[in-house]
Design a protein around this motif. Structure first.
Motif, PDB file in Angstrom:
ATOM      1  N   ASN A   4      11.234   9.799  64.733  1.00  0.00           N
ATOM      2  CA  ASN A   4      11.779  11.068  65.299  1.00  0.00           C
ATOM      3  C   ASN A   4      12.637  11.415  63.932  1.00  0.00           C
ATOM      4  N   LYS A   5      12.908  10.773  62.815  1.00  0.00           N
ATOM      5  CA  LYS A   5      13.474  11.168  61.526  1.00  0.00           C
ATOM      6  C   LYS A   5      15.027  11.501  61.811  1.00  0.00           C
ATOM      7  N   ASP A   6      15.539  11.646  63.045  1.00  0.00           N
ATOM      8  CA  ASP A   6      17.091  11.859  63.209  1.00  0.00           C
ATOM      9  C   ASP A   6      17.849  10.610  62.976  1.00  0.00           C
ATOM     10  N   VAL A   7      17.611   9.671  62.523  1.00  0.00           N
ATOM     11  CA  VAL A   7      18.226   8.358  62.267  1.00  0.00           C
ATOM     12  C   VAL A   7      18.987   8.772  61.094  1.00  0.00           C
ATOM     13  N   ASP A   8      20.192   8.159  60.812  1.00  0.00           N
ATOM     14  CA  ASP A   8      20.944   8.347  59.567  1.00  0.00           C
ATOM     15  C   ASP A   8      20.122   7.865  58.377  1.00  0.00           C
ATOM     16  N   THR A   9      20.209   8.642  57.517  1.00  0.00           N
ATOM     17  CA  THR A   9      19.194   8.303  56.237  1.00  0.00           C
ATOM     18  C   THR A   9      20.008   7.453  55.454  1.00  0.00           C
ATOM     19  N   SER A  10      21.249   7.018  55.400  1.00  0.00           N
ATOM     20  CA  SER A  10      21.850   6.171  54.751  1.00  0.00           C
ATOM     21  C   SER A  10      21.552   4.674  55.177  1.00  0.00           C
ATOM     22  N   LYS A  11      20.977   4.702  56.635  1.00  0.00           N
ATOM     23  CA  LYS A  11      20.658   3.240  57.067  1.00  0.00           C
ATOM     24  C   LYS A  11      19.000   3.006  56.960  1.00  0.00           C
ATOM     25  N   VAL A  12      18.246   3.821  56.355  1.00  0.00           N
ATOM     26  CA  VAL A  12      17.028   3.749  56.097  1.00  0.00           C
ATOM     27  C   VAL A  12      16.351   3.928  54.782  1.00  0.00           C
ATOM     28  N   ALA A  13      15.265   3.398  54.466  1.00  0.00           N
ATOM     29  CA  ALA A  13      14.668   3.714  53.065  1.00  0.00           C
ATOM     30  C   ALA A  13      13.845   5.124  53.378  1.00  0.00           C
ATOM     31  N   VAL A  14      14.480   6.214  52.672  1.00  0.00           N
ATOM     32  CA  VAL A  14      13.605   7.335  53.083  1.00  0.00           C
ATOM     33  C   VAL A  14      12.142   7.536  52.383  1.00  0.00           C
ATOM     34  N   ASN A  15      12.006   6.900  51.542  1.00  0.00           N
ATOM     35  CA  ASN A  15      10.624   6.389  50.842  1.00  0.00           C
ATOM     36  C   ASN A  15      10.578   5.092  50.276  1.00  0.00           C
ATOM     37  N   TRP A  16       9.662   4.329  50.643  1.00  0.00           N
ATOM     38  CA  TRP A  16       9.225   2.796  50.376  1.00  0.00           C
ATOM     39  C   TRP A  16       8.089   2.604  49.989  1.00  0.00           C
ATOM     40  N   GLN A  17       7.665   2.014  49.071  1.00  0.00           N
ATOM     41  CA  GLN A  17       6.437   1.471  48.644  1.00  0.00           C
ATOM     42  C   GLN A  17       6.105   0.123  48.659  1.00  0.00           C
ATOM     43  N   ASN A  18       5.225  -0.147  49.372  1.00  0.00           N
ATOM     44  CA  ASN A  18       4.911  -1.792  49.530  1.00  0.00           C
ATOM     45  C   ASN A  18       4.421  -2.141  48.283  1.00  0.00           C
ATOM     46  N   PRO A  19       5.030  -3.112  47.541  1.00  0.00           N
ATOM     47  CA  PRO A  19       4.558  -3.513  46.315  1.00  0.00           C
ATOM     48  C   PRO A  19       3.259  -4.296  46.265  1.00  0.00           C
ATOM     49  N   SER A  20       3.017  -4.839  47.432  1.00  0.00           N
ATOM     50  CA  SER A  20       1.628  -5.468  47.599  1.00  0.00           C
ATOM     51  C   SER A  20       0.392  -4.597  47.748  1.00  0.00           C
ATOM     52  N   THR A  21       0.793  -3.512  48.421  1.00  0.00           N
ATOM     53  CA  THR A  21      -0.584  -2.528  48.918  1.00  0.00           C
ATOM     54  C   THR A  21      -0.274  -1.133  48.106  1.00  0.00           C
ATOM     55  N   GLY A  22       0.605  -0.872  47.439  1.00  0.00           N
ATOM     56  CA  GLY A  22       0.749   0.319  47.154  1.00  0.00           C
ATOM     57  C   GLY A  22       0.846   1.550  47.937  1.00  0.00           C
ATOM     58  N   LYS A  23       0.937   1.157  49.463  1.00  0.00           N
ATOM     59  CA  LYS A  23       1.170   2.212  50.459  1.00  0.00           C
ATOM     60  C   LYS A  23       2.696   2.649  50.448  1.00  0.00           C
ATOM     61  N   ASN A  24       2.857   4.089  50.824  1.00  0.00           N
ATOM     62  CA  ASN A  24       4.099   4.727  50.726  1.00  0.00           C
ATOM     63  C   ASN A  24       4.454   4.762  52.519  1.00  0.00           C
ATOM     64  N   TYR A  25       5.417   4.574  52.624  1.00  0.00           N
ATOM     65  CA  TYR A  25       6.209   4.844  54.018  1.00  0.00           C
ATOM     66  C   TYR A  25       7.559   5.470  53.922  1.00  0.00           C
ATOM     67  N   GLN A  26       7.922   6.500  54.865  1.00  0.00           N
ATOM     68  CA  GLN A  26       8.959   7.090  54.848  1.00  0.00           C
ATOM     69  C   GLN A  26       9.773   6.635  56.084  1.00  0.00           C
ATOM     70  N   HIS A  27      11.147   6.834  55.894  1.00  0.00           N
ATOM     71  CA  HIS A  27      12.264   6.336  57.095  1.00  0.00           C
ATOM     72  C   HIS A  27      11.970   5.232  57.636  1.00  0.00           C
ATOM     73  N   VAL A  28      11.877   4.173  56.632  1.00  0.00           N
ATOM     74  CA  VAL A  28      11.462   2.868  57.153  1.00  0.00           C
ATOM     75  C   VAL A  28      12.594   1.660  57.097  1.00  0.00           C
TER      76      VAL A  28
END
Length: 122
Positions: A46-70
């Motif tokens: 739901n993206k309303d979590v404090d963005t200082s507590k999550v990785a807004v954008n993260w790329q898995n170095p093993s697969t190259g897949k991108n994730y948001q708010h993780v």
């Protein structure tokens, strides 16, 4: 005529009541990566979590897949084993427990640097 108006409003009232059941301190999450040894990555849906507590954008170095708010799961001792990759659930952010005494495997699987202790909401 009034009775038909009430019948038309009934489904709306039922829907509003069911939407209120989520505790305001709970967030919607999804287990997006179930890595080895509880190296789990969870998305705050739901993206309303404090963005200082999550990785807004993260790329898995093993697969190259991108994730948001993780974030990486820090509360590995209490996370339910029945939640599998792709499952959605509700959770709240908690303070780190005084003791985190379960056995931990040390095999590596990539996770974001941001880690949170969470508890599943009922």
């Amino acid at each position: 005529m009034k009775k038909y108006g009430i019948l038309l409003l009934l489904p709306l009232l039922i829907h509003c009541k069911s939407a209120e059941k989520l505790n305001p301190s709970c967030y919607h999450g999804k287990l997006v990566l179930q890595g080895i040894c509880m190296n789990y990555v969870i998305e705050a849906v739901n993206k309303d979590v404090d963005t200082s507590k999550v990785a807004v954008n993260w790329q898995n170095p093993s697969t190259g897949k991108n994730y948001q708010h993780v974030f990486a799961l820090a509360s590995i001792c209490s996370f339910p084993s029945n939640i599998k990759e792709g499952d959605s659930f509700t959770f709240k952010i908690i303070d780190p427990p005084k003791e985190n005494t379960c056995a931990q495997c040390l095999a590596y699987s990539p996770t974001p640097t941001k880690k949170l202790f969470i508890e599943i909401c009922p």
